[in-house]
Design a protein around this motif. Structure first.
Motif, PDB file in Angstrom:
ATOM      1  N   ALA A  51      24.341 -77.145  30.288  1.00 23.21           N
ATOM      2  CA  ALA A  51      25.548 -77.379  31.087  1.00 23.21           C
ATOM      3  C   ALA A  51      25.858 -78.871  31.186  1.00 23.21           C
ATOM      4  N   ILE A  52      24.822 -79.702  31.363  1.00 23.49           N
ATOM      5  CA  ILE A  52      25.055 -81.147  31.471  1.00 23.49           C
ATOM      6  C   ILE A  52      25.470 -81.730  30.122  1.00 23.49           C
ATOM      7  N   ALA A  53      24.803 -81.315  29.059  1.00 21.74           N
ATOM      8  CA  ALA A  53      25.092 -81.867  27.727  1.00 21.74           C
ATOM      9  C   ALA A  53      26.485 -81.510  27.263  1.00 21.74           C
ATOM     10  N   THR A  54      26.961 -80.299  27.578  1.00 23.09           N
ATOM     11  CA  THR A  54      28.292 -79.860  27.136  1.00 23.09           C
ATOM     12  C   THR A  54      29.404 -80.320  28.070  1.00 23.09           C
ATOM     13  N   ALA A  55      29.049 -81.130  29.084  1.00 24.70           N
ATOM     14  CA  ALA A  55      30.090 -81.632  29.988  1.00 24.70           C
ATOM     15  C   ALA A  55      31.042 -82.565  29.252  1.00 24.70           C
ATOM     16  N   HIS A  56      30.508 -83.330  28.256  1.00 26.83           N
ATOM     17  CA  HIS A  56      31.337 -84.276  27.517  1.00 26.83           C
ATOM     18  C   HIS A  56      31.220 -84.098  25.998  1.00 26.83           C
ATOM     19  N   HIS A  57      30.513 -83.072  25.570  1.00 28.82           N
ATOM     20  CA  HIS A  57      30.359 -82.823  24.130  1.00 28.82           C
ATOM     21  C   HIS A  57      30.510 -81.325  23.867  1.00 28.82           C
ATOM     22  N   THR A  58      31.159 -81.009  22.766  1.00 26.89           N
ATOM     23  CA  THR A  58      31.334 -79.614  22.380  1.00 26.89           C
ATOM     24  C   THR A  58      30.062 -79.127  21.669  1.00 26.89           C
ATOM     25  N   PRO A  59      29.843 -77.814  21.630  1.00 26.41           N
ATOM     26  CA  PRO A  59      28.676 -77.287  20.891  1.00 26.41           C
ATOM     27  C   PRO A  59      28.667 -77.714  19.426  1.00 26.41           C
ATOM     28  N   GLU A  60      29.849 -77.829  18.799  1.00 24.39           N
ATOM     29  CA  GLU A  60      29.921 -78.256  17.402  1.00 24.39           C
ATOM     30  C   GLU A  60      29.431 -79.689  17.249  1.00 24.39           C
ATOM     31  N   GLN A  61      29.832 -80.548  18.196  1.00 25.25           N
ATOM     32  CA  GLN A  61      29.380 -81.936  18.136  1.00 25.25           C
ATOM     33  C   GLN A  61      27.862 -82.029  18.312  1.00 25.25           C
ATOM     34  N   ILE A  62      27.314 -81.225  19.211  1.00 21.82           N
ATOM     35  CA  ILE A  62      25.862 -81.243  19.436  1.00 21.82           C
ATOM     36  C   ILE A  62      25.126 -80.756  18.187  1.00 21.82           C
ATOM     37  N   ALA A  63      25.662 -79.717  17.532  1.00 17.94           N
ATOM     38  CA  ALA A  63      25.028 -79.202  16.312  1.00 17.94           C
ATOM     39  C   ALA A  63      25.062 -80.237  15.200  1.00 17.94           C
ATOM     40  N   ALA A  64      26.167 -80.985  15.105  1.00 21.60           N
ATOM     41  CA  ALA A  64      26.274 -82.024  14.076  1.00 21.60           C
ATOM     42  C   ALA A  64      25.276 -83.146  14.334  1.00 21.60           C
ATOM     43  N   MET A  65      25.080 -83.501  15.599  1.00 23.37           N
ATOM     44  CA  MET A  65      24.098 -84.541  15.931  1.00 23.37           C
ATOM     45  C   MET A  65      22.689 -84.082  15.556  1.00 23.37           C
ATOM     46  N   ALA A  66      22.392 -82.828  15.867  1.00 16.80           N
ATOM     47  CA  ALA A  66      21.048 -82.324  15.563  1.00 16.80           C
ATOM     48  C   ALA A  66      20.785 -82.295  14.068  1.00 16.80           C
ATOM     49  N   ALA A  67      21.829 -82.038  13.264  1.00 12.89           N
ATOM     50  CA  ALA A  67      21.654 -81.976  11.808  1.00 12.89           C
ATOM     51  C   ALA A  67      21.345 -83.339  11.220  1.00 12.89           C
ATOM     52  N   ASN A  68      21.768 -84.410  11.892  1.00  9.78           N
ATOM     53  CA  ASN A  68      21.572 -85.758  11.353  1.00  9.78           C
ATOM     54  C   ASN A  68      20.500 -86.554  12.103  1.00  9.78           C
ATOM     55  N   ALA A  69      19.768 -85.908  12.999  1.00  8.23           N
ATOM     56  CA  ALA A  69      18.779 -86.633  13.812  1.00  8.23           C
ATOM     57  C   ALA A  69      17.373 -86.153  13.489  1.00  8.23           C
ATOM     58  N   VAL A  70      16.412 -87.011  13.788  1.00  7.47           N
ATOM     59  CA  VAL A  70      15.005 -86.683  13.612  1.00  7.47           C
ATOM     60  C   VAL A  70      14.257 -87.096  14.884  1.00  7.47           C
ATOM     61  N   THR A  71      13.142 -86.475  15.139  1.00 10.80           N
ATOM     62  CA  THR A  71      12.298 -86.819  16.285  1.00 10.80           C
ATOM     63  C   THR A  71      10.915 -87.231  15.782  1.00 10.80           C
ATOM     64  N   THR A  72      10.199 -87.936  16.628  1.00 15.98           N
ATOM     65  CA  THR A  72       8.852 -88.395  16.283  1.00 15.98           C
ATOM     66  C   THR A  72       7.855 -87.699  17.193  1.00 15.98           C
ATOM     67  N   ASP A  73       6.852 -87.081  16.611  1.00 17.24           N
ATOM     68  CA  ASP A  73       5.858 -86.382  17.417  1.00 17.24           C
ATOM     69  C   ASP A  73       4.795 -87.352  17.910  1.00 17.24           C
ATOM     70  N   GLU A  74       3.748 -86.822  18.567  1.00 19.71           N
ATOM     71  CA  GLU A  74       2.697 -87.658  19.149  1.00 19.71           C
ATOM     72  C   GLU A  74       1.928 -88.453  18.092  1.00 19.71           C
ATOM     73  N   ASN A  75       1.885 -87.927  16.867  1.00 22.45           N
ATOM     74  CA  ASN A  75       1.161 -88.618  15.798  1.00 22.45           C
ATOM     75  C   ASN A  75       2.012 -89.639  15.055  1.00 22.45           C
ATOM     76  N   GLY A  76       3.301 -89.735  15.454  1.00 18.81           N
ATOM     77  CA  GLY A  76       4.187 -90.678  14.794  1.00 18.81           C
ATOM     78  C   GLY A  76       4.893 -90.107  13.593  1.00 18.81           C
ATOM     79  N   ASP A  77       4.735 -88.808  13.361  1.00 14.66           N
ATOM     80  CA  ASP A  77       5.405 -88.183  12.224  1.00 14.66           C
ATOM     81  C   ASP A  77       6.811 -87.760  12.608  1.00 14.66           C
ATOM     82  N   GLU A  78       7.761 -87.913  11.723  1.00 12.23           N
ATOM     83  CA  GLU A  78       9.142 -87.540  11.971  1.00 12.23           C
ATOM     84  C   GLU A  78       9.343 -86.056  11.685  1.00 12.23           C
ATOM     85  N   GLN A  79      10.127 -85.412  12.583  1.00 11.46           N
ATOM     86  CA  GLN A  79      10.463 -84.006  12.450  1.00 11.46           C
ATOM     87  C   GLN A  79      11.970 -83.841  12.610  1.00 11.46           C
TER      88      GLN A  79
END
Length: 283
Positions: free
Chosen positions: A24-52
């Motif tokens: 609810a908070i995330a979609t206050a200023h972003h559409t679901p399509e925009q959030i999906a596009a961000m997720a497709a181009n983003a990566v996260t780093t786990d505890e070991n420093g590996d990108e996912q």
């Protein structure tokens, strides 16, 4: 908390919220399509420093964390917390200050000096509210009309009122003015009436003054009462002395006053019986 920035602290706390609140908070200023596009181009780093690859949930945590702030922050942004809302997160954040610590102030005071400014960050308990829990501090005034149809209806109402006012003015102008007649009334003649007889005011009764012997006796009693008061009783002495002075003055006034002259009562006037006198002379 140690070694973490405020943004990292808020993001860790936001990850603890339930997914529905984060969405609810995330979609206050972003559409679901925009959030999906961000997720497709983003990566996260786990505890070991590996990108996912990032997921939509990861992006919603980041976007929600950016919309969580303290009461003072929202106030600076011209926002105020809605009535009845409670904080979503309670945590400790770093706060900057130049005020010296207690130990620094005590050390400077012991040396007779003023503590110098000591810029530093310190942890303070904070309460965070989301963008969904605030609104503009000064609400914009509501529009007078909700639609074009409402504006047209209002204009028709004004035209009808103007037409009715014009008709009333024309009718008032065509109506003849009323004729005003004056009435004259004669006042009745005033009749003189003699005033009622009044009784003569009786003379006030003369007040009888006490005899000199009585005054002298009262003066002696007042003197004796004064002498009987102990010297330690200042208040009693003052009252007794005042009473003695009054009785002594009364005695002096009685001596100087002229003796009262007795005024004999007026003899009643006896009415003569002329018929009896005439009968005696003719006998």
């Amino acid at each position: 908390m140690k070694g973490m920035t405020n943004n990292q602290i808020i993001m860790n706390e936001a990850a603890k919220l339930d997914p529905a609140t984060l969405h609810a908070i995330a979609t206050a200023h972003h559409t679901p399509e925009q959030i999906a596009a961000m997720a497709a181009n983003a990566v996260t780093t786990d505890e070991n420093g590996d990108e996912q690859p990032a997921t939509i949930a990861d992006v919603e945590i980041i976007l929600a964390a950016a919309e969580l702030h303290t009461f003072d922050y929202w106030k600076k942004e011209g926002k105020s917390v809605k009535k009845g809302e409670t904080h979503l997160i309670e945590c400790y954040l770093w706060k900057y200050t130049t005020r010296p610590s207690k130990a620094q102030r005590e050390a400077a005071e012991a040396e007779g000096k003023e503590a110098a400014p000591a810029p530093h960050f310190y942890p303070t308990k904070s309460h965070l509210f989301s963008c969904l829990q605030v609104h503009d501090a000064k609400q914009a005034p509501a529009g007078r009309f909700g639609s074009v149809a409402a504006i047209m209806e209002y204009n028709k109402k004004l035209a009808a009122e103007r037409k009715a006012a014009k008709a009333a003015a024309e009718q008032a102008a065509s109506t003849p003015a009323p004729i005003i007649t004056e009435e004259h009334h004669e006042l009745p003649e005033l009749v003189h009436i003699d005033p009622l007889p009044t009784k003569k005011a009786s003379k006030p009764a003369a007040t009888k003054k006490p005899a000199p012997d009585v005054l002298r006796k009262a003066e002696r009693e007042a003197k004796a009462a004064f002498l009987a008061v102990p010297e330690t009783d200042r208040k009693g002495q003052a009252a007794a002395l005042d009473a003695w002075r009054k009785t002594r003055k009364a005695v002096e006034d009685a001596k100087q006053a002229p003796a009262a002259v007795a005024v004999p009562d007026e003899a009643p006037v006896k009415q003569l019986d002329f018929e009896s006198i005439a009968a005696g002379l003719l006998a």
